[in-house]
Design an enzyme around this catalytic site. Structure first.
Site, PDB file in Angstrom:
ATOM      1  N   GLY A  43      -0.893  12.549   2.767  1.00  0.00           N
ATOM      2  CA  GLY A  43      -1.308  11.448   1.895  1.00  0.00           C
ATOM      3  C   GLY A  43      -2.803  11.302   1.708  1.00  0.00           C
ATOM      4  O   GLY A  43      -3.253  10.840   0.660  1.00  0.00           O
ATOM      5  N   ASP A  99      -4.142   7.388   4.066  1.00  0.00           N
ATOM      6  CA  ASP A  99      -4.034   6.906   2.695  1.00  0.00           C
ATOM      7  C   ASP A  99      -3.808   5.400   2.642  1.00  0.00           C
ATOM      8  O   ASP A  99      -4.445   4.692   1.881  1.00  0.00           O
ATOM      9  CB  ASP A  99      -2.925   7.660   1.925  1.00  0.00           C
ATOM     10  CG  ASP A  99      -1.574   7.675   2.640  1.00  0.00           C
ATOM     11  OD1 ASP A  99      -1.461   7.136   3.768  1.00  0.00           O
ATOM     12  OD2 ASP A  99      -0.616   8.234   2.076  1.00  0.00           O
ATOM     13  N   ASP A 102       0.387   0.227   6.038  1.00  0.00           N
ATOM     14  CA  ASP A 102       1.530  -0.569   5.589  1.00  0.00           C
ATOM     15  C   ASP A 102       2.059  -1.349   6.796  1.00  0.00           C
ATOM     16  O   ASP A 102       1.506  -2.391   7.148  1.00  0.00           O
ATOM     17  CB  ASP A 102       2.567   0.382   4.956  1.00  0.00           C
ATOM     18  CG  ASP A 102       3.768  -0.342   4.378  1.00  0.00           C
ATOM     19  OD1 ASP A 102       3.688  -1.561   4.174  1.00  0.00           O
ATOM     20  OD2 ASP A 102       4.790   0.313   4.116  1.00  0.00           O
ATOM     21  N   LYS A 130      -2.140  -2.825   2.679  1.00  0.00           N
ATOM     22  CA  LYS A 130      -1.241  -3.826   2.094  1.00  0.00           C
ATOM     23  C   LYS A 130      -1.434  -5.162   2.789  1.00  0.00           C
ATOM     24  O   LYS A 130      -1.502  -5.219   4.018  1.00  0.00           O
ATOM     25  CB  LYS A 130       0.218  -3.377   2.224  1.00  0.00           C
ATOM     26  CG  LYS A 130       0.570  -2.249   1.285  1.00  0.00           C
ATOM     27  CD  LYS A 130       2.065  -1.983   1.235  1.00  0.00           C
ATOM     28  CE  LYS A 130       2.334  -0.719   0.445  1.00  0.00           C
ATOM     29  NZ  LYS A 130       3.749  -0.308   0.462  1.00  0.00           N
ATOM     30  N   PHE A 151       5.145  -0.857  -3.773  1.00  0.00           N
ATOM     31  CA  PHE A 151       5.136   0.570  -3.488  1.00  0.00           C
ATOM     32  C   PHE A 151       4.289   1.308  -4.519  1.00  0.00           C
ATOM     33  O   PHE A 151       4.571   1.270  -5.716  1.00  0.00           O
ATOM     34  CB  PHE A 151       6.564   1.141  -3.454  1.00  0.00           C
ATOM     35  CG  PHE A 151       6.593   2.459  -2.750  1.00  0.00           C
ATOM     36  CD1 PHE A 151       6.664   2.517  -1.366  1.00  0.00           C
ATOM     37  CD2 PHE A 151       6.495   3.640  -3.459  1.00  0.00           C
ATOM     38  CE1 PHE A 151       6.635   3.732  -0.700  1.00  0.00           C
ATOM     39  CE2 PHE A 151       6.464   4.865  -2.805  1.00  0.00           C
ATOM     40  CZ  PHE A 151       6.539   4.905  -1.428  1.00  0.00           C
ATOM     41  N   VAL A 152       3.248   1.974  -4.035  1.00  0.00           N
ATOM     42  CA  VAL A 152       2.297   2.629  -4.939  1.00  0.00           C
ATOM     43  C   VAL A 152       2.336   4.149  -4.764  1.00  0.00           C
ATOM     44  O   VAL A 152       2.670   4.650  -3.691  1.00  0.00           O
ATOM     45  CB  VAL A 152       0.860   2.106  -4.706  1.00  0.00           C
ATOM     46  CG1 VAL A 152       0.765   0.631  -5.057  1.00  0.00           C
ATOM     47  CG2 VAL A 152       0.413   2.329  -3.264  1.00  0.00           C
ATOM     48  N   ASP A 158       2.726   9.487  -2.205  1.00  0.00           N
ATOM     49  CA  ASP A 158       3.942  10.046  -2.796  1.00  0.00           C
ATOM     50  C   ASP A 158       5.106   9.076  -2.743  1.00  0.00           C
ATOM     51  O   ASP A 158       5.113   8.097  -1.994  1.00  0.00           O
ATOM     52  CB  ASP A 158       4.367  11.294  -2.009  1.00  0.00           C
ATOM     53  CG  ASP A 158       4.966  10.938  -0.648  1.00  0.00           C
ATOM     54  OD1 ASP A 158       4.273  10.255   0.137  1.00  0.00           O
ATOM     55  OD2 ASP A 158       6.138  11.297  -0.390  1.00  0.00           O
ATOM     56  N   ARG A 164       1.908  12.879  -5.984  1.00  0.00           N
ATOM     57  CA  ARG A 164       0.640  12.995  -5.246  1.00  0.00           C
ATOM     58  C   ARG A 164      -0.501  13.444  -6.144  1.00  0.00           C
ATOM     59  O   ARG A 164      -1.665  13.142  -5.894  1.00  0.00           O
ATOM     60  CB  ARG A 164       0.774  14.001  -4.099  1.00  0.00           C
ATOM     61  CG  ARG A 164       1.696  13.565  -2.968  1.00  0.00           C
ATOM     62  CD  ARG A 164       1.451  14.427  -1.734  1.00  0.00           C
ATOM     63  NE  ARG A 164       2.521  14.373  -0.761  1.00  0.00           N
ATOM     64  CZ  ARG A 164       2.627  13.469   0.210  1.00  0.00           C
ATOM     65  NH1 ARG A 164       1.717  12.515   0.311  1.00  0.00           N
ATOM     66  NH2 ARG A 164       3.615  13.505   1.068  1.00  0.00           N
TER      67      ARG A 164
HETATM   68  P1  IMP Z   1       3.135   2.562   8.001  1.00  0.00           P
HETATM   69  O1  IMP Z   1       3.480   3.389   9.207  1.00  0.00           O
HETATM   70  O2  IMP Z   1       4.250   1.658   7.590  1.00  0.00           O
HETATM   71  O3  IMP Z   1       1.811   1.841   8.100  1.00  0.00           O
HETATM   72  O4  IMP Z   1       3.094   3.556   6.792  1.00  0.00           O
HETATM   73  C1  IMP Z   1       2.089   4.449   6.616  1.00  0.00           C
HETATM   74  C2  IMP Z   1       2.564   5.629   5.824  1.00  0.00           C
HETATM   75  O5  IMP Z   1       3.679   5.315   4.991  1.00  0.00           O
HETATM   76  C3  IMP Z   1       1.461   6.061   4.892  1.00  0.00           C
HETATM   77  O6  IMP Z   1       0.634   7.021   5.488  1.00  0.00           O
HETATM   78  C4  IMP Z   1       2.228   6.573   3.692  1.00  0.00           C
HETATM   79  O7  IMP Z   1       2.533   7.944   3.865  1.00  0.00           O
HETATM   80  C5  IMP Z   1       3.510   5.783   3.692  1.00  0.00           C
HETATM   81  N1  IMP Z   1       3.451   4.607   2.764  1.00  0.00           N
HETATM   82  C6  IMP Z   1       3.429   3.293   3.080  1.00  0.00           C
HETATM   83  N2  IMP Z   1       3.377   2.520   1.977  1.00  0.00           N
HETATM   84  C7  IMP Z   1       3.373   3.376   0.933  1.00  0.00           C
HETATM   85  C8  IMP Z   1       3.319   3.189  -0.494  1.00  0.00           C
HETATM   86  O8  IMP Z   1       3.244   2.076  -1.049  1.00  0.00           O
HETATM   87  N3  IMP Z   1       3.327   4.330  -1.236  1.00  0.00           N
HETATM   88  C9  IMP Z   1       3.394   5.577  -0.701  1.00  0.00           C
HETATM   89  N4  IMP Z   1       3.434   5.798   0.622  1.00  0.00           N
HETATM   90  C10 IMP Z   1       3.430   4.702   1.432  1.00  0.00           C
HETATM   91 MG    MG Z   2       4.071   9.479   2.517  1.00  0.00          MG
END
Ligand code: IMP
Ligand code: MG
Length: 181
Positions: A43, A99, A102, A130, A151-152, A158, A164
């Protein structure tokens, strides 16, 4: 591909001018220390390439590859490291690049894992963060843009490995996310 987006959030010129600011801040704060950048693939690929070219300091670069999504748009909480050997971080100033922040699961797992190798310092830089309650606490030291909980895709981000290569960032149409689940 643009038809798959509900709307564009950040055009390429907006992203790049924000990277100018972030790179200036990072360059100022690391001017006396050699930084080792650890980029989280896939990402952060575009972000890494555009940000690092704006930092005129000697630095080292390593990449990590993790999986936490298993192709869905919800995070699973389990973070799998895809490589056998971790980058050499002992005694170094580490800057993790990702990237998007979340739920926090991914960055918290990476930070915890790298900390076991006793780096001198760890900071976190994300392109997007976020605005939401996190499942795990992660303090990002550098944030490109704060976004709503949508979701972006694009500019490295991706959905099921697609989008991507879009040069901008946009919100994916909700019906496309639902169709695939
Ligand atoms: P987390 O572990 O929930 O913080 O998620 C982090 C990973 O989830 C990021 O590195 C992304 O690969 C993916 N991700 C989370 N939200 C999004 C989104 O809105 N679009 C695309 N990928 C996301
Ligand atoms: Mg991803």
């Amino acid at each position: 591909m643009q038809g798959d987006l509900e709307r564009i959030l950040f055009h390429e010129t907006t992203i790049l001018s924000r990277l100018d600011q972030l790179a200036a801040q990072i360059s100022q704060e690391y001017r006396d220390r050699e930084v080792t950048v650890i980029a989280v693939l896939n990402g952060s690929l575009m972000f890494m390439a555009d940000l690092l070219r704006r930092i005129p300091l000697p630095l080292k670069l390593d990449c990590l590859s993790v999986a936490s999504y298993h192709g869905r748009s919800e995070t699973s909480g389990e973070v799998i490291f895809k490589q056998i050997a971790l980058p050499d971080v002992t005694g170094r100033h580490i800057l993790i690049l990702d990237d998007i922040l979340d739920s926090g699961h991914t960055l918290a797992a990476i930070r915890d894992k790298l900390e076991t190798a006793k780096p001198r310092s760890i900071r976190v830089c994300v392109l997007l963060s976020k605005k939401k309650a996190r499942a795990r606490e992660v303090d990002a030291d550098y944030v490109g843009f704060e976004i709503e909980d949508e979701f972006v895709v694009g500019y490295g981000l991706d959905f099921m490995e697609r989008y991507r290569n879009l040069p901008y960032i946009g919100v994916l149409r909700a019906d496309l996310i639902q169709q695939s689940s």
